[in-house]
Design an enzyme around this catalytic site. Structure first.
Site, short mmCIF file in Angstrom:
data_model
loop_
_atom_site.label_atom_id
_atom_site.label_comp_id
_atom_site.label_asym_id
_atom_site.label_seq_id
_atom_site.Cartn_x
_atom_site.Cartn_y
_atom_site.Cartn_z
N GLU A 45 -8.66 -7.61 4.67
CA GLU A 45 -7.84 -8.61 3.96
C GLU A 45 -7.10 -9.53 4.93
O GLU A 45 -7.01 -10.74 4.70
CB GLU A 45 -6.86 -7.89 3.03
CG GLU A 45 -7.54 -7.23 1.84
CD GLU A 45 -6.73 -6.09 1.24
OE1 GLU A 45 -5.51 -6.02 1.50
OE2 GLU A 45 -7.32 -5.27 0.51
N TYR A 87 0.81 -1.22 0.00
CA TYR A 87 0.00 0.00 0.00
C TYR A 87 0.85 1.27 0.00
O TYR A 87 0.51 2.24 -0.70
CB TYR A 87 -0.97 -0.01 1.18
CG TYR A 87 -2.20 -0.86 0.91
CD1 TYR A 87 -3.33 -0.31 0.32
CD2 TYR A 87 -2.22 -2.22 1.22
CE1 TYR A 87 -4.46 -1.09 0.05
CE2 TYR A 87 -3.33 -2.99 0.96
CZ TYR A 87 -4.45 -2.43 0.37
OH TYR A 87 -5.55 -3.21 0.10
#
Length: 416
Positions: A140, A98
């Protein structure tokens, strides 16, 4: 939620950012893949990058998330987040990726917006990004833990134990764990990711619905995607790399890398209300899994199955779907073919075992407003995005509330 100062800045700049976000994301991917070519080779769908649809999906998700934060500051768009998180989990996306995305995305924002990308604007949109990123990471990680995997290590070798030619374009592959261990649990409507090594060395990944749940294995059904063959995609879209590989090179005995099952659009574990399963083309694969489960459990729910296809010859699971409809106590099936009159379809309008006239065949495009949809119906859609947009509009016109309409998108989620 967004801080008040950032919310004010995002509200003021959302129109400008939304207007430029196509340019921003195009530049973002250029920067990302220049710095990390391995992501294009081994993670991102090269076909979707070539036709630009992945860029539209990223743009749509960020804009939708920001808009939700402004309009509903005390909640999150959980449906959007769940759909993205399940896909990320099945691809093995890791938290440390990310910051890499953030670095190149914000470099693109600064370059496209120029002087308009002030420190205050960057800080506000950075807050949006990390609110979305941290929410996705949390979901996730939970999904990965539930699936028994960690640190993005989702891949497990499966041997191809069988292949069935459903149509000229669709093949079903029976997969069994190469290590002989039990298959992971799955729910009707879920999918797996399949990773293959292509001749140029790239390890490309695609997601395929489970079309059945045979003992000791998993079953996927794959449509070969021809060049320009994706409904709603540009005419010059490349042929499907992974579907082409599976169709031409995988016949039995080969080893494929497969993820655990994921996917948020699944049949609930309980409930007795009416169901409508609407699909087009290869979108009938999750519907086949749902009907198989309903038939196996002896469901007595009112079930309406609707399918659209080019012709009987291109309709996957045509016989199986009829058989499953006939096994259910209160089920009907409506089929629309673009080519071929109803009387060309064997069994049209005849008794199929579950009800008289349980199967109705029509010529033309699907029109769900022609069905008598009971109050309280929950609808599931799967197929090309243009089809699902039309089907959703028809369901809303028929009185089905938006919250009761669920859909699955394979490829970039451009939204309905």
């Amino acid at each position: 939620m967004l801080s008040p100062k950032s919310a004010e800045t995002v509200r003021a700049t959302l129109p400008a950012v939304s207007g430029a976000i196509g340019e921003i994301t195009a530049l973002f991917y250029e920067k990302l893949f220049t710095a990390h070519p391995e992501l294009l080779r081994d993670l991102f769908n090269r076909g979707n990058q070539a036709n630009g649809s992945q860029r539209q999906a990223l743009a749509g998700s960020i804009a939708a998330f920001a808009r939700h934060l402004l309009e509903h500051p005390d909640s999150r768009p959980d449906t959007l987040l769940a759909r993205i998180a399940h896909k990320h989990a099945s691809l093995g996306v890791r938290p440390e990726q990310y910051p890499i995305v953030r670095e190149h995305l914000f470099a693109a924002i600064a370059e496209v917006l120029g002087e308009a990308a002030t420190d205050a604007v960057v800080r506000a949109w950075d807050e949006v990004y990390w609110l979305m990123a941290h929410a996705l990471i949390a979901v996730e990680q939970r999904l990965a833990a539930e699936a028994g995997v960690r640190d993005g290590a989702v891949w497990r070798p499966y041997r191809v134990a069988g292949r069935i030619e459903e149509t000229d374009e669709v093949a079903t592959f029976l997969l069994r764990p190469a290590d002989g261990a039990p298959v992971p649990a799955s729910r009707p409507g879920q999918y797996v990711s399949v990773q293959v090594q292509l001749p140029d060395g790239a390890r490309q990944i695609r997601q395929y619905s489970l079309s059945g749940q045979p003992d000791g294995g998993l079953q996927i059904s794959v449509k070969r995607v021809a060049a320009g063959g994706r409904p709603g995609a540009p005419a010059d879209s490349p042929a499907g790399e992974v579907s082409g590989y599976l169709h031409s090179r995988v016949h039995g005995g080969e080893i494929l890398q497969v993820s655990p099952p994921f996917g948020a659009v699944v049949l609930p574990e309980d409930g007795d209300g009416p169901l409508l399963l609407a699909s087009a083309g290869i979108g009938c694969t999750p519907m086949a899994a749902m009907l198989t489960h309903l038939a196996a459990t002896g469901s007595r729910r009112r079930i309406l199955t609707a399918h659209a296809d080019r012709s009987p010859a291109t309709h996957p699971f045509r016989t199986d779907l009829r058989r499953l409809t006939g096994k259910l106590a209160d089920a009907t099936m409506d089929i629309w073919y673009e080519e071929g009159a109803p009387d060309e379809e064997e069994g049209a309008g005849r008794e199929t075992g579950g009800a008289v006239d349980a199967v109705t065949v029509r010529t033309g495009l699907m029109d769900l407003t022609r069905l008598a949809i009971p109050a309280g119906t929950t609808a599931y859609l799967c197929g090309p995005v243009p089809f699902m947009k039309a089907a959703r509009a028809q369901l809303l016109e028929s009185g089905v509330p938006s919250a009761a309409i669920h859909y699955e998108v394979f490829g970039p989620d451009l939204g309905l």
